[in-house]
Scaffold this motif. Structure first.
Motif, PDB file in Angstrom:
ATOM      1  N   GLN A 192      48.492  33.095  41.648  1.00  0.00           N
ATOM      2  CA  GLN A 192      49.357  32.954  42.803  1.00  0.00           C
ATOM      3  C   GLN A 192      49.088  34.133  43.733  1.00  0.00           C
ATOM      4  N   VAL A 193      48.874  33.826  45.031  1.00  0.00           N
ATOM      5  CA  VAL A 193      48.571  34.849  46.027  1.00  0.00           C
ATOM      6  C   VAL A 193      49.684  34.868  47.069  1.00  0.00           C
ATOM      7  N   ASN A 194      50.213  36.052  47.369  1.00  0.00           N
ATOM      8  CA  ASN A 194      51.274  36.217  48.368  1.00  0.00           C
ATOM      9  C   ASN A 194      50.944  37.392  49.283  1.00  0.00           C
ATOM     10  N   GLY A 195      51.471  37.334  50.518  1.00  0.00           N
ATOM     11  CA  GLY A 195      51.370  38.485  51.407  1.00  0.00           C
ATOM     12  C   GLY A 195      50.732  38.191  52.742  1.00  0.00           C
ATOM     13  N   LEU A 196      49.932  37.134  52.820  1.00  0.00           N
ATOM     14  CA  LEU A 196      49.291  36.755  54.072  1.00  0.00           C
ATOM     15  C   LEU A 196      49.894  35.429  54.541  1.00  0.00           C
ATOM     16  N   SER A 197      49.361  34.869  55.613  1.00  0.00           N
ATOM     17  CA  SER A 197      49.812  33.546  56.041  1.00  0.00           C
ATOM     18  C   SER A 197      49.407  32.531  54.975  1.00  0.00           C
ATOM     19  N   ASN A 198      50.028  31.368  54.986  1.00  0.00           N
ATOM     20  CA  ASN A 198      49.686  30.334  53.990  1.00  0.00           C
ATOM     21  C   ASN A 198      48.193  30.024  54.010  1.00  0.00           C
ATOM     22  N   GLU A 199      47.644  29.906  55.209  1.00  0.00           N
ATOM     23  CA  GLU A 199      46.216  29.595  55.348  1.00  0.00           C
ATOM     24  C   GLU A 199      45.345  30.688  54.721  1.00  0.00           C
ATOM     25  N   LYS A 200      45.670  31.951  55.019  1.00  0.00           N
ATOM     26  CA  LYS A 200      44.886  33.074  54.489  1.00  0.00           C
ATOM     27  C   LYS A 200      45.102  33.246  52.981  1.00  0.00           C
ATOM     28  N   ASN A 201      46.319  32.981  52.497  1.00  0.00           N
ATOM     29  CA  ASN A 201      46.570  33.035  51.049  1.00  0.00           C
ATOM     30  C   ASN A 201      45.684  32.020  50.328  1.00  0.00           C
ATOM     31  N   ILE A 202      45.553  30.825  50.904  1.00  0.00           N
ATOM     32  CA  ILE A 202      44.703  29.781  50.303  1.00  0.00           C
ATOM     33  C   ILE A 202      43.243  30.211  50.322  1.00  0.00           C
ATOM     34  N   GLU A 203      42.806  30.836  51.422  1.00  0.00           N
ATOM     35  CA  GLU A 203      41.422  31.336  51.493  1.00  0.00           C
ATOM     36  C   GLU A 203      41.161  32.361  50.385  1.00  0.00           C
ATOM     37  N   VAL A 204      42.107  33.271  50.190  1.00  0.00           N
ATOM     38  CA  VAL A 204      41.956  34.288  49.141  1.00  0.00           C
ATOM     39  C   VAL A 204      41.937  33.617  47.774  1.00  0.00           C
ATOM     40  N   LEU A 205      42.824  32.662  47.576  1.00  0.00           N
ATOM     41  CA  LEU A 205      42.873  31.936  46.301  1.00  0.00           C
ATOM     42  C   LEU A 205      41.543  31.226  46.046  1.00  0.00           C
ATOM     43  N   ASN A 206      40.975  30.618  47.085  1.00  0.00           N
ATOM     44  CA  ASN A 206      39.673  29.945  46.943  1.00  0.00           C
ATOM     45  C   ASN A 206      38.564  30.937  46.597  1.00  0.00           C
ATOM     46  N   SER A 207      38.651  32.151  47.132  1.00  0.00           N
ATOM     47  CA  SER A 207      37.624  33.150  46.810  1.00  0.00           C
ATOM     48  C   SER A 207      37.724  33.600  45.350  1.00  0.00           C
ATOM     49  N   LEU A 208      38.907  33.390  44.754  1.00  0.00           N
ATOM     50  CA  LEU A 208      39.115  33.778  43.354  1.00  0.00           C
ATOM     51  C   LEU A 208      38.872  32.622  42.382  1.00  0.00           C
ATOM     52  N   LYS A 209      38.387  31.472  42.885  1.00  0.00           N
ATOM     53  CA  LYS A 209      38.206  30.276  42.042  1.00  0.00           C
ATOM     54  C   LYS A 209      37.346  30.517  40.812  1.00  0.00           C
ATOM     55  N   SER A 210      36.372  31.394  40.954  1.00  0.00           N
ATOM     56  CA  SER A 210      35.482  31.639  39.811  1.00  0.00           C
ATOM     57  C   SER A 210      36.242  32.224  38.614  1.00  0.00           C
ATOM     58  N   LEU A 211      37.432  32.774  38.871  1.00  0.00           N
ATOM     59  CA  LEU A 211      38.221  33.379  37.798  1.00  0.00           C
ATOM     60  C   LEU A 211      39.291  32.434  37.243  1.00  0.00           C
ATOM     61  N   LEU A 212      39.479  31.303  37.907  1.00  0.00           N
ATOM     62  CA  LEU A 212      40.482  30.336  37.449  1.00  0.00           C
ATOM     63  C   LEU A 212      40.042  29.668  36.146  1.00  0.00           C
ATOM     64  N   PHE A 213      40.989  29.213  35.400  1.00  0.00           N
ATOM     65  CA  PHE A 213      40.766  28.483  34.156  1.00  0.00           C
ATOM     66  C   PHE A 213      40.078  29.318  33.085  1.00  0.00           C
ATOM     67  N   LYS A 214      40.149  30.641  33.235  1.00  0.00           N
ATOM     68  CA  LYS A 214      39.662  31.529  32.183  1.00  0.00           C
ATOM     69  C   LYS A 214      40.878  32.018  31.414  1.00  0.00           C
ATOM     70  N   ASN A 215      40.648  32.413  30.197  1.00  0.00           N
ATOM     71  CA  ASN A 215      41.722  32.928  29.361  1.00  0.00           C
ATOM     72  C   ASN A 215      42.278  34.198  30.003  1.00  0.00           C
ATOM     73  N   ILE A 216      43.580  34.230  30.201  1.00  0.00           N
ATOM     74  CA  ILE A 216      44.233  35.346  30.884  1.00  0.00           C
ATOM     75  C   ILE A 216      44.021  36.680  30.158  1.00  0.00           C
ATOM     76  N   PHE A 217      43.802  36.633  28.867  1.00  0.00           N
ATOM     77  CA  PHE A 217      43.582  37.860  28.095  1.00  0.00           C
ATOM     78  C   PHE A 217      42.205  38.466  28.354  1.00  0.00           C
ATOM     79  N   PHE A 218      41.261  37.634  28.808  1.00  0.00           N
ATOM     80  CA  PHE A 218      39.888  38.102  28.971  1.00  0.00           C
ATOM     81  C   PHE A 218      39.488  38.283  30.431  1.00  0.00           C
ATOM     82  N   VAL A 219      40.395  37.987  31.356  1.00  0.00           N
ATOM     83  CA  VAL A 219      40.080  38.173  32.777  1.00  0.00           C
ATOM     84  C   VAL A 219      40.087  39.667  33.077  1.00  0.00           C
TER      85      VAL A 219
END
Length: 188
Positions: free
Chosen positions: A1-28
């Protein structure tokens, strides 16, 4: 979850972090986040927290726009993080000063912080000029040009502030403070 920018920019940041999604939270690895987030020029700072069992929270502080500059015939904002942010659709904030410099935007941020410590008001400044000798000049909205030295900038700003409001120097167009313990003023 990304907060702090506009909705559009938060989504852009979230998309840039896609490579880290669906990984085990303990190993990120936190450094993976840091590397990706530091590439975004809109971000001043951020805080990353793991929220177990399956969520990572990214709180972003957006950079403040300090000035405008021109690079490769394109206009950019200079952020308080020292990075350039592209101006969209030439919608620039006319209240911001213009910086004439080909580099050293981090030095501009340092200069802005020194101005904030002085009695001089940043909002009174129209433009800044950087010189390769690592020195700055600036022009006020009243048309007064102030030439700063390389060192002792805060002290020089305090002197310039007193001079600009002095009746004796009311017709001065230039205040030159480049020489130590000397003040040169001209009227043209």
């Amino acid at each position: 979850q990304v907060n702090g920018l506009s909705n559009e920019k938060n989504i852009e940041v979230l998309n840039s972090l896609k490579s880290l999604l669906f990984k085990n939270i303990f190993f990120v690895n936190k450094q993976s986040f840091v590397d990706i987030l530091n590439q975004n020029n809109l971000i001043e700072s951020f805080d990353i927290k793991k929220s177990y069992p399956n969520k990572i929270l990214v709180e972003i502080k957006k950079t403040n726009f300090l000035a405008i500059t021109n690079k490769n015939e394109n206009k950019y904002y200079i952020g308080s993080n020292g990075k350039l942010i592209s101006v969209k659709n030439n919608n620039i904030d006319e209240k911001l000063p213009f910086v004439f410099s080909k580099s050293n935007y981090e030095n501009f941020v340092k200069l802005k912080n020194i101005i904030d410590q002085s009695d001089f008001k940043f909002k009174q400044i129209e433009s800044f000029y950087y010189f390769p000798s690592n020195r700055w000049d600036f022009k006020t909205k009243n048309g007064l040009l102030i030439k700063l030295p390389e060192k002792k900038i805060l002290e020089s700003l305090q002197i310039a502030h007193k001079i600009k409001d002095s009746e004796k120097f009311k017709n001065s167009k230039v205040i030159d403070l480049r020489m130590h313990k000397k003040i040169i003023t001209y009227n043209d």
